[in-house]
Write a protein that holds these residues in place. Structure first.
Motif, PDB file in Angstrom:
ATOM      1  N   ASN A  34      87.223  61.544  46.131  1.00 46.01           N
ATOM      2  CA  ASN A  34      88.248  60.522  46.366  1.00 46.01           C
ATOM      3  C   ASN A  34      88.544  59.694  45.108  1.00 46.01           C
ATOM      4  O   ASN A  34      89.259  58.703  45.174  1.00 46.01           O
ATOM      5  N   GLY A  35      87.967  60.085  43.964  1.00 42.19           N
ATOM      6  CA  GLY A  35      88.280  59.453  42.688  1.00 42.19           C
ATOM      7  C   GLY A  35      87.386  58.302  42.282  1.00 42.19           C
ATOM      8  O   GLY A  35      87.550  57.732  41.201  1.00 42.19           O
ATOM      9  N   TYR A  36      86.421  57.943  43.101  1.00 40.65           N
ATOM     10  CA  TYR A  36      85.515  56.850  42.756  1.00 40.65           C
ATOM     11  C   TYR A  36      84.490  57.298  41.714  1.00 40.65           C
ATOM     12  O   TYR A  36      83.985  58.420  41.770  1.00 40.65           O
ATOM     13  N   ARG A  37      84.197  56.412  40.791  1.00 42.39           N
ATOM     14  CA  ARG A  37      83.125  56.683  39.828  1.00 42.39           C
ATOM     15  C   ARG A  37      81.801  56.728  40.588  1.00 42.39           C
ATOM     16  O   ARG A  37      81.574  55.927  41.481  1.00 42.39           O
ATOM     17  N   ARG A  38      80.920  57.635  40.167  1.00 46.93           N
ATOM     18  CA  ARG A  38      79.609  57.775  40.788  1.00 46.93           C
ATOM     19  C   ARG A  38      78.535  57.541  39.735  1.00 46.93           C
ATOM     20  O   ARG A  38      78.390  58.329  38.811  1.00 46.93           O
ATOM     21  N   TYR A  39      77.810  56.440  39.866  1.00 46.93           N
ATOM     22  CA  TYR A  39      76.781  56.064  38.902  1.00 46.93           C
ATOM     23  C   TYR A  39      75.403  56.483  39.388  1.00 46.93           C
ATOM     24  O   TYR A  39      75.120  56.455  40.582  1.00 46.93           O
ATOM     25  N   THR A  40      74.560  56.841  38.433  1.00 49.82           N
ATOM     26  CA  THR A  40      73.198  57.272  38.730  1.00 49.82           C
ATOM     27  C   THR A  40      72.222  56.154  38.369  1.00 49.82           C
ATOM     28  O   THR A  40      72.586  55.156  37.740  1.00 49.82           O
ATOM     29  N   ASP A  41      70.970  56.357  38.729  1.00 49.46           N
ATOM     30  CA  ASP A  41      69.922  55.402  38.355  1.00 49.46           C
ATOM     31  C   ASP A  41      69.803  55.299  36.834  1.00 49.46           C
ATOM     32  O   ASP A  41      69.507  54.223  36.304  1.00 49.46           O
ATOM     33  N   THR A  42      70.044  56.396  36.137  1.00 50.22           N
ATOM     34  CA  THR A  42      70.010  56.389  34.669  1.00 50.22           C
ATOM     35  C   THR A  42      71.107  55.484  34.120  1.00 50.22           C
ATOM     36  O   THR A  42      70.885  54.734  33.165  1.00 50.22           O
TER      37      THR A  42
END
Length: 137
Positions: A34-42
């Protein structure tokens, strides 16, 4: 995690996160369908590192250098130490300059007779060249 969650988890404003992505301090994260940025724990760890460095007054260039140094396990921490010592020397120089400014302003305030604006010593002192107070030390 989405950008609002990353902001909350890292203590970094979401517009600042976008800025850090634009300048390369933080890698651009993948996007969901859906175009949302996906951030990781890193990513969150990196953001926390940057936030802490900013709290300590490091410039973005210095932070970039610290990140690069931290990503190279073959380097000794001598370069990191040198960068931190240089930053500390800059802070101490600023502290001395601020202390001098504080002494000058305090002198102006103490010289003030609290008279009328036309005879205000603070305004008069601010119109004098800088050396006017520096010479009085």
């Amino acid at each position: 995690m989405r950008i609002s969650e990353a902001a909350a988890a890292s203590g970094c404003h979401l517009e600042t996160i976008r800025y850090y992505e634009r300048i390369g301090l933080l890698a651009k994260p993948p996007r969901s369908s859906n175009g949302y940025r996906r951030y990781t724990d890193t990513d969150i760890d990196r953001l926390r590192f940057v936030v802490r460095c900013r709290e300590l007054g490091f410039s973005l260039d210095e932070i970039s250098s610290l990140i690069a140094l931290g990503e190279n396990p073959k380097l000794s921490c001598g370069k990191v130490d040198m960068l931190a010592r240089t930053h500390l020397a800059d802070i101490e120089a600023k502290q001395r300059a601020l202390a001098q400014l504080g002494r000058e302003l305090k002198r102006m305030i103490e010289d003030c007779a609290r008279g009328k604006r036309g005879t205000c010593e603070i305004l008069a002192a601010l119109h004098r060249p800088v050396s006017g107070y520096a010479e009085r030390e």
